[in-house]
Design an enzyme around this catalytic site. Structure first.
Site, short mmCIF file in Angstrom:
data_model
loop_
_atom_site.label_atom_id
_atom_site.label_comp_id
_atom_site.label_asym_id
_atom_site.label_seq_id
_atom_site.Cartn_x
_atom_site.Cartn_y
_atom_site.Cartn_z
CG ASN A 34 -3.71 -2.39 6.82
OD1 ASN A 34 -3.55 -2.03 5.66
ND2 ASN A 34 -4.72 -3.11 7.23
CG HIS B 103 -5.29 -6.37 -0.38
ND1 HIS B 103 -6.51 -6.29 0.24
CD2 HIS B 103 -5.41 -7.33 -1.35
CE1 HIS B 103 -7.35 -7.15 -0.34
NE2 HIS B 103 -6.70 -7.78 -1.32
CE1 TYR C 253 -9.44 -2.79 0.52
CE2 TYR C 253 -8.65 -1.05 -0.92
CZ TYR C 253 -8.40 -2.10 -0.04
OH TYR C 253 -7.10 -2.45 0.25
CE LYS D 73 -3.88 -2.37 2.24
NZ LYS D 73 -4.89 -2.31 3.34
CD GLU E 172 -8.89 -9.07 -3.71
OE1 GLU E 172 -9.78 -8.76 -2.89
OE2 GLU E 172 -7.76 -9.49 -3.36
CB THR F 66 -7.19 -5.69 9.92
OG1 THR F 66 -7.75 -6.81 9.24
CG2 THR F 66 -7.51 -4.42 9.16
P1 DAT Z 1 -7.92 -6.74 5.69
O1 DAT Z 1 -7.12 -5.77 4.88
O2 DAT Z 1 -7.12 -7.29 6.84
O3 DAT Z 1 -8.55 -7.83 4.85
P2 DAT Z 1 -10.58 -5.59 5.87
O4 DAT Z 1 -10.89 -6.33 4.61
O5 DAT Z 1 -11.50 -5.79 7.04
O6 DAT Z 1 -9.09 -5.92 6.38
O7 DAT Z 1 -10.53 -4.03 5.58
C1 DAT Z 1 -9.93 -3.55 4.38
C2 DAT Z 1 -9.06 -2.36 4.72
O8 DAT Z 1 -9.87 -1.31 5.23
C3 DAT Z 1 -8.02 -2.62 5.82
O9 DAT Z 1 -6.86 -3.23 5.34
C4 DAT Z 1 -7.78 -1.24 6.33
C5 DAT Z 1 -9.15 -0.59 6.24
N1 DAT Z 1 -9.87 -0.69 7.51
C6 DAT Z 1 -10.52 -1.78 7.98
N2 DAT Z 1 -11.08 -1.53 9.18
C7 DAT Z 1 -10.77 -0.25 9.48
C8 DAT Z 1 -11.05 0.62 10.57
N3 DAT Z 1 -11.77 0.21 11.62
N4 DAT Z 1 -10.56 1.88 10.52
C9 DAT Z 1 -9.84 2.32 9.44
N5 DAT Z 1 -9.55 1.56 8.38
C10 DAT Z 1 -10.00 0.29 8.40
MG MG Z 2 -10.01 -7.79 3.44
#
Ligand code: DAT
Ligand code: MG
Length: 139
Positions: free
Chosen positions: A114, A117, A51, A11, A128, A93
């Protein structure tokens, strides 16, 4: 049977902080081979589509802003049990909850920024990979 491919993005925070070399090293040390890779930048509409599953979440706008804020490295990775093993390698995450030795523990700044991905299922991995790469880009 588990699939052999997953999709990753290093990212904008990873590119900006100069960590992409270290992260790619961790990925290949963990036994993944790179089938396709490119430095690119997501448009707002691409990030919104990628997303879309999170469109109703309160962080969606922030997520799209962040993911379009600078270049990313997109890649297709291959290994047995690619999706599951890559999710283990990247960690939770939220880096505060990520296990020692994971990419997010080492390089992620926050739950939003973070570092990396990883696809969450074989079905999404295929979607994807196809979203970012055409057949001609695969080695
Ligand atoms: P992951 O990337 O671990 O699959 P996810 O699919 O739940 O996590 O969410 C996608 C992305 O969205 C994640 O990498 C970062 C962002 N995100 C998720 N939860 C968040 C939160 N509570 N606050 C801010 N950003 C968040
Ligand atoms: Mg995810």
């Amino acid at each position: 049977m588990s699939g052999t491919r997953t999709f990753t993005m290093l990212k904008p925070d990873s590119v900006e902080s100069g960590n992409i070399g270290n992260i790619i090293q961790m990925i290949t040390d963990a036994g993944f081979s790179i089938k396709a890779m490119k430095l690119t930048q997501l448009s707002v509409s691409q990030a919104q589509e990628f997303y879309a599953v999170h469109a109703e979440r309160p962080f969606y706008g922030e997520l799209v802003n962040y993911m379009t804020s600078g270049p990313i490295v997109a890649a297709i990775l291959e290994k047995e049990n690619a999706v599951t093993d890559f999710r283990t390698l990247i960690g939770s995450t939220d880096p505060a909850e990520a296990a020692e030795g994971t990419i997010r523990k080492k390089y992620a700044e926050s739950k939003g920024r973070n570092a990396v991905h990883g696809s969450d299922s074989d079905e999404n991995a295929e979607i994807e990979c196809n979203f970012h790469f055409g057949v001609a880009e695969l080695v």
